[in-house]
Motif scaffolding. Structure first.
Motif, PDB file in Angstrom:
ATOM      1  N   ALA A 121       2.453  -0.248  11.419  1.00  0.00           N
ATOM      2  CA  ALA A 121       1.519  -0.971  12.254  1.00  0.00           C
ATOM      3  C   ALA A 121       0.386  -0.275  12.733  1.00  0.00           C
ATOM      4  CB  ALA A 121       2.142  -1.477  13.583  1.00  0.00           C
ATOM      5  N   GLU A 122       0.542   1.268  13.085  1.00  0.00           N
ATOM      6  CA  GLU A 122      -0.178   2.109  13.543  1.00  0.00           C
ATOM      7  C   GLU A 122      -1.102   2.707  12.596  1.00  0.00           C
ATOM      8  OE1 GLU A 122       1.296   4.981  16.213  1.00  0.00           O
ATOM      9  OE2 GLU A 122      -0.617   6.168  16.449  1.00  0.00           O
ATOM     10  N   ILE A 123      -0.527   2.681  11.311  1.00  0.00           N
ATOM     11  CA  ILE A 123      -1.468   3.147  10.131  1.00  0.00           C
ATOM     12  C   ILE A 123      -2.407   1.984   9.748  1.00  0.00           C
ATOM     13  CG2 ILE A 123      -1.455   3.593   7.633  1.00  0.00           C
ATOM     14  CD1 ILE A 123       1.011   5.440   8.218  1.00  0.00           C
ATOM     15  N   ALA A 124      -1.970   0.626   9.823  1.00  0.00           N
ATOM     16  CA  ALA A 124      -2.881  -0.349   9.473  1.00  0.00           C
ATOM     17  C   ALA A 124      -4.006  -0.407  10.618  1.00  0.00           C
ATOM     18  CB  ALA A 124      -1.945  -1.679   9.734  1.00  0.00           C
ATOM     19  N   MET A 125      -3.687  -0.189  11.875  1.00  0.00           N
ATOM     20  CA  MET A 125      -4.509  -0.024  12.850  1.00  0.00           C
ATOM     21  C   MET A 125      -5.788   0.904  12.530  1.00  0.00           C
ATOM     22  SD  MET A 125      -5.704  -1.429  15.400  1.00  0.00           S
ATOM     23  CE  MET A 125      -4.400  -2.322  16.523  1.00  0.00           C
ATOM     24  N   ILE A 126      -5.478   2.369  12.262  1.00  0.00           N
ATOM     25  CA  ILE A 126      -6.270   3.229  11.931  1.00  0.00           C
ATOM     26  C   ILE A 126      -7.270   2.843  10.875  1.00  0.00           C
ATOM     27  CG2 ILE A 126      -6.368   5.701  10.879  1.00  0.00           C
ATOM     28  CD1 ILE A 126      -3.731   6.257  12.789  1.00  0.00           C
ATOM     29  N   LEU A 127      -6.655   2.215   9.841  1.00  0.00           N
ATOM     30  CA  LEU A 127      -7.450   1.882   8.670  1.00  0.00           C
ATOM     31  C   LEU A 127      -8.304   0.835   8.951  1.00  0.00           C
ATOM     32  CD1 LEU A 127      -4.415   1.505   5.877  1.00  0.00           C
ATOM     33  CD2 LEU A 127      -6.414   3.152   6.012  1.00  0.00           C
ATOM     34  N   ALA A 128      -7.965  -0.269   9.765  1.00  0.00           N
ATOM     35  CA  ALA A 128      -8.980  -1.165  10.504  1.00  0.00           C
ATOM     36  C   ALA A 128      -9.860  -0.657  10.947  1.00  0.00           C
ATOM     37  CB  ALA A 128      -7.855  -2.303  11.218  1.00  0.00           C
ATOM     38  N   LYS A 160       5.273  -7.107   6.861  1.00  0.00           N
ATOM     39  CA  LYS A 160       5.039  -7.794   8.196  1.00  0.00           C
ATOM     40  C   LYS A 160       3.757  -7.587   8.788  1.00  0.00           C
ATOM     41  CE  LYS A 160      10.107  -6.191   9.135  1.00  0.00           C
ATOM     42  NZ  LYS A 160      10.416  -5.096  10.212  1.00  0.00           N
ATOM     43  N   VAL A 161       2.755  -6.781   8.021  1.00  0.00           N
ATOM     44  CA  VAL A 161       1.644  -6.376   8.661  1.00  0.00           C
ATOM     45  C   VAL A 161       0.469  -7.211   7.751  1.00  0.00           C
ATOM     46  CG1 VAL A 161       0.021  -4.547   9.200  1.00  0.00           C
ATOM     47  CG2 VAL A 161       2.404  -4.216   9.578  1.00  0.00           C
ATOM     48  N   PRO A 162      -0.202  -8.171   8.497  1.00  0.00           N
ATOM     49  CA  PRO A 162      -1.053  -9.085   7.551  1.00  0.00           C
ATOM     50  C   PRO A 162      -2.146  -8.075   7.049  1.00  0.00           C
ATOM     51  CG  PRO A 162      -0.890 -10.050   9.755  1.00  0.00           C
ATOM     52  CD  PRO A 162      -0.171  -8.759   9.911  1.00  0.00           C
ATOM     53  N   ALA A 163      -2.577  -6.871   7.668  1.00  0.00           N
ATOM     54  CA  ALA A 163      -3.545  -6.007   6.764  1.00  0.00           C
ATOM     55  C   ALA A 163      -3.236  -5.358   5.475  1.00  0.00           C
ATOM     56  CB  ALA A 163      -3.947  -4.971   7.876  1.00  0.00           C
ATOM     57  N   PHE A 164      -2.060  -5.500   5.275  1.00  0.00           N
ATOM     58  CA  PHE A 164      -1.343  -4.741   4.034  1.00  0.00           C
ATOM     59  C   PHE A 164      -0.986  -6.147   3.019  1.00  0.00           C
ATOM     60  CE2 PHE A 164      -0.216  -1.283   6.594  1.00  0.00           C
ATOM     61  CZ  PHE A 164      -1.125  -0.333   6.031  1.00  0.00           C
ATOM     62  N   ARG A 165      -1.090  -5.597   1.780  1.00  0.00           N
ATOM     63  CA  ARG A 165      -0.966  -6.645   0.822  1.00  0.00           C
ATOM     64  C   ARG A 165      -0.600  -5.685  -0.430  1.00  0.00           C
ATOM     65  NH1 ARG A 165      -3.293  -8.447  -3.902  1.00  0.00           N
ATOM     66  NH2 ARG A 165      -2.320 -10.286  -4.786  1.00  0.00           N
ATOM     67  N   ASN A 167      -5.226  -3.385  -0.027  1.00  0.00           N
ATOM     68  CA  ASN A 167      -4.103  -3.476  -1.288  1.00  0.00           C
ATOM     69  C   ASN A 167      -3.490  -2.161  -1.619  1.00  0.00           C
ATOM     70  OD1 ASN A 167      -4.875  -6.292  -1.505  1.00  0.00           O
ATOM     71  ND2 ASN A 167      -6.437  -5.819  -3.328  1.00  0.00           N
ATOM     72  N   ILE A 168      -2.109  -2.281  -1.745  1.00  0.00           N
ATOM     73  CA  ILE A 168      -1.275  -1.143  -1.874  1.00  0.00           C
ATOM     74  C   ILE A 168      -0.747  -0.972  -3.278  1.00  0.00           C
ATOM     75  CG2 ILE A 168       0.701   0.137  -0.908  1.00  0.00           C
ATOM     76  CD1 ILE A 168       0.253  -1.401   1.577  1.00  0.00           C
ATOM     77  N   GLY A 169      -0.665   0.113  -3.713  1.00  0.00           N
ATOM     78  CA  GLY A 169       0.220   0.399  -5.014  1.00  0.00           C
ATOM     79  C   GLY A 169       1.296   1.201  -4.532  1.00  0.00           C
ATOM     80  N   ILE A 170       2.273   0.678  -4.738  1.00  0.00           N
ATOM     81  CA  ILE A 170       3.758   1.628  -4.497  1.00  0.00           C
ATOM     82  C   ILE A 170       4.175   2.328  -5.652  1.00  0.00           C
ATOM     83  CG2 ILE A 170       6.001   1.297  -3.631  1.00  0.00           C
ATOM     84  CD1 ILE A 170       5.235  -1.281  -2.239  1.00  0.00           C
ATOM     85  N   LEU A 171       4.292   3.702  -5.590  1.00  0.00           N
ATOM     86  CA  LEU A 171       4.649   4.443  -6.677  1.00  0.00           C
ATOM     87  C   LEU A 171       6.106   4.992  -6.175  1.00  0.00           C
ATOM     88  CD1 LEU A 171       4.183   6.343  -9.161  1.00  0.00           C
ATOM     89  CD2 LEU A 171       3.332   8.056  -7.453  1.00  0.00           C
ATOM     90  N   GLY A 172       7.201   4.371  -7.128  1.00  0.00           N
ATOM     91  CA  GLY A 172       8.524   4.965  -6.617  1.00  0.00           C
ATOM     92  C   GLY A 172       9.097   3.495  -6.319  1.00  0.00           C
ATOM     93  N   THR A 173      10.664   3.607  -6.558  1.00  0.00           N
ATOM     94  CA  THR A 173      11.222   2.215  -6.343  1.00  0.00           C
ATOM     95  C   THR A 173      12.771   2.432  -5.518  1.00  0.00           C
ATOM     96  OG1 THR A 173      12.285   2.373  -8.597  1.00  0.00           O
ATOM     97  CG2 THR A 173      10.269   0.757  -8.249  1.00  0.00           C
ATOM     98  N   GLY A 174      12.835   3.870  -5.048  1.00  0.00           N
ATOM     99  CA  GLY A 174      13.961   4.164  -4.319  1.00  0.00           C
ATOM    100  C   GLY A 174      14.275   3.266  -3.098  1.00  0.00           C
ATOM    101  N   SER A 175      15.283   3.729  -2.302  1.00  0.00           N
ATOM    102  CA  SER A 175      15.642   3.028  -1.085  1.00  0.00           C
ATOM    103  C   SER A 175      14.294   3.059  -0.010  1.00  0.00           C
ATOM    104  CB  SER A 175      16.737   3.852  -0.310  1.00  0.00           C
ATOM    105  OG  SER A 175      16.779   3.730   0.950  1.00  0.00           O
ATOM    106  N   ILE A 176      13.636   3.973  -0.007  1.00  0.00           N
ATOM    107  CA  ILE A 176      12.440   4.158   1.244  1.00  0.00           C
ATOM    108  C   ILE A 176      11.344   3.259   0.624  1.00  0.00           C
ATOM    109  CG2 ILE A 176      11.568   6.173   0.254  1.00  0.00           C
ATOM    110  CD1 ILE A 176      11.442   4.950   3.771  1.00  0.00           C
TER     111      ILE A 176
END
Lengths: 321, 321
Positions: free
Chosen positions: B282-289, B21-26, B2-11
């Motif tokens: 995708a790579e960060i999701a894999m590292i976390l998994a 796009k990555v099922p491991a993230f919500r 589960n992700i908490g996003i800080l900031g709402t700019g373009s990035i």
């Protein structure tokens, strides 16, 4: 105008061929330490006289202009001797290594009312004039990027333990003095001397720069010039402004193709097919025909600026020559 | 996770789209000082919670990873607060300005056995791994040339007298910390820290570098990195060796197309069509998994080297931040 060619290397052959294209020039003699190489060049281009002694050629009253195509370290003495003998001189690039030498030769040419040219293609190409003209169209210039990386046919010899003149510090060789010099001529010809010069070379164990990156800092923009004789890549000059850019290919020694790119506007493109030496020889012939000493001395002023930058670069990199 | 996003700019918007796009993230929550911008992002990506206070989001036990997408100068304090709250952190590039800050955060992550990532596309692209693999095929590397010149949408605002965060020294903005940073990640990721760093910026009157050329000197080759937010040109990375070269376009932030060129051999080409963020996420999701802390801390070691180079560059150019 009757030409005496000093040297028989690759550039001497190239230029002999170019001289024959321009009716104002006639190759009268060639001078080589070895009779055989002189005769080979003479035969190839129908040149009537062959000298093996430079002073003898300089004493020939039929010679009006000496074209010097010898290793870099000989340019100074040979140009001086020719001027003292009352001959006009076209000296191959790089002109001379030191500003003091350049000053002496330029003063001598003026004193004797002789023509003196550095043989460099860059300034004579029609697309170089066009680049100058288009500068206003790209807004404030921010970045200039010049790349000239050409794998030298002598680099393998260097790696195998020989020291060809182009890689010999004693001959004032190296990537800066040979290829990057074109980049410097391009940039300094347009913008004059930079505020600050730094040179970052890849040095071979004999102290020669087989490649390097030259940084030229101007008050309002930055320029990097990459020159290499130890690796190959497509060459280019890019002038990048905040309202557009000018791209020149294959680069500073031959501005064959120029493209002006501005966002939201159609690209302008200019392409020439003649060899880069053609424009050089034709323009010098014109200057001689018009007895346009002003044009000649203005070009020498640029040459002096280039020599200044190259000397500063070698000092910065502590290239001991 | 589960992700908490800080900031709402373009990035933040770009990454919110990639996370989906990555099922491991919500995406569990978004935090913005303004309720309205937070709600807009939440609505767009179906994010259930909106916070206007960072500490409140950090206190939410459902949040496992905080993604920090705020101005550069806030990264250090916000990352530290998240780690102290026991959250894994994905912090946007540039990580933090100072090596001392980087060291503190890395030590804290290790101490608390948390994942900490700098969000940078460069290292995760399949063509980056391929470039590494092809290095042996281009012989001895001589010149590396990286260009990333992108006219900033805020540059006109700067010229008209405003100071957007990306051009604010107080926010650690500028071309080096924004675009040239990708070039540094590319080069330092492959070759580690250089022997010598020098930075030559075009400075605006508020002291920010709107563009600049960074020189990285390695024992056996030279590297120039050009980054500009005040002008535009096609980007690229070129690795030029004495036996061939690798060309990557459009450059260090997105290695979409790679070409291996060797004289006398057929070119090899590799092209990918996904967004550069896809590979990163995708790579960060894999590292976390895989709970692969080694991979995470190895990447942080590279990040620390990059921070070291950037700090040295700012010092060299006396960029007072």
């Amino acid at each position: 105008m009757n030409i005496g060619i000093l040297g028989t290397g690759s550039i001497a052959r190239t230029m002999a061929a170019e001289f024959t294209k321009v009716p104002a020039f006639r190759c009268e003699a060639v001078c080589s330490r070895q009779q055989a190489t002189g005769e080979a060049l003479a035969q190839q281009f129908g040149i009537p006289k062959v000298y093996t002694d430079y002073d003898t050629m300089l004493a020939d009253p039929d010679i009006e202009l000496v074209y010097i195509a010898t290793p870099n370290s000989l340019h100074y003495a040979q140009t001086k001797a020719a001027l003292l003998a009352g001959k006009n001189v076209l000296c191959e690039k790089p002109f001379v290594p030191a500003v003091a030498e350049a000053d002496e030769l330029i003063a001598l040419a003026k004193e004797k009312h002789l023509f003196l040219f550095e043989a460099i293609t860059t300034a004579h190409h029609p697309n170089y004039a066009l680049a100058k003209q288009y500068l206003d169209d790209i807004g404030s210039l921010r970045i200039v990027s010049c790349t000239f990386c050409q794998y030298s046919s002598r680099y393998d010899a260097l790696l195998s333990g020989q020291v060809p003149p182009v890689f010999d510090p004693a001959c004032c060789g190296g990537a800066l003095m040979d290829l990057n010099l074109y980049n410097v001529h391009f940039v300094v010809g347009l913008f004059g001397e930079p505020m600050r010069v730094s040179y970052h070379p890849n040095l071979y164990r004999n102290g020669i720069d087989t490649s390097g990156i030259l940084l030229l800092e101007y008050p309002d923009f930055l320029c990097q010039c990459t020159g290499a004789k130890d690796c190959a890549a497509p060459g280019s000059v890019q002038l990048i402004g905040d309202a557009g850019r000018i791209l020149i290919e294959p680069g500073s020694s031959n501005c064959q193709k120029l493209r002006l790119v501005r966002p939201g506007q159609e690209d302008l493109c200019s392409e020439y097919s003649e060899s880069p030496w053609f424009y050089e020889v034709a323009e010098i012939a014109m200057i001689l025909a018009l007895k346009d000493y002003d044009a000649c001395y203005a070009a020498l002023k640029k040459t002096r600026q280039v020599v200044t930058v190259l000397e500063a670069a070698r000092e910065d990199a502590q290239l001991g020559f």
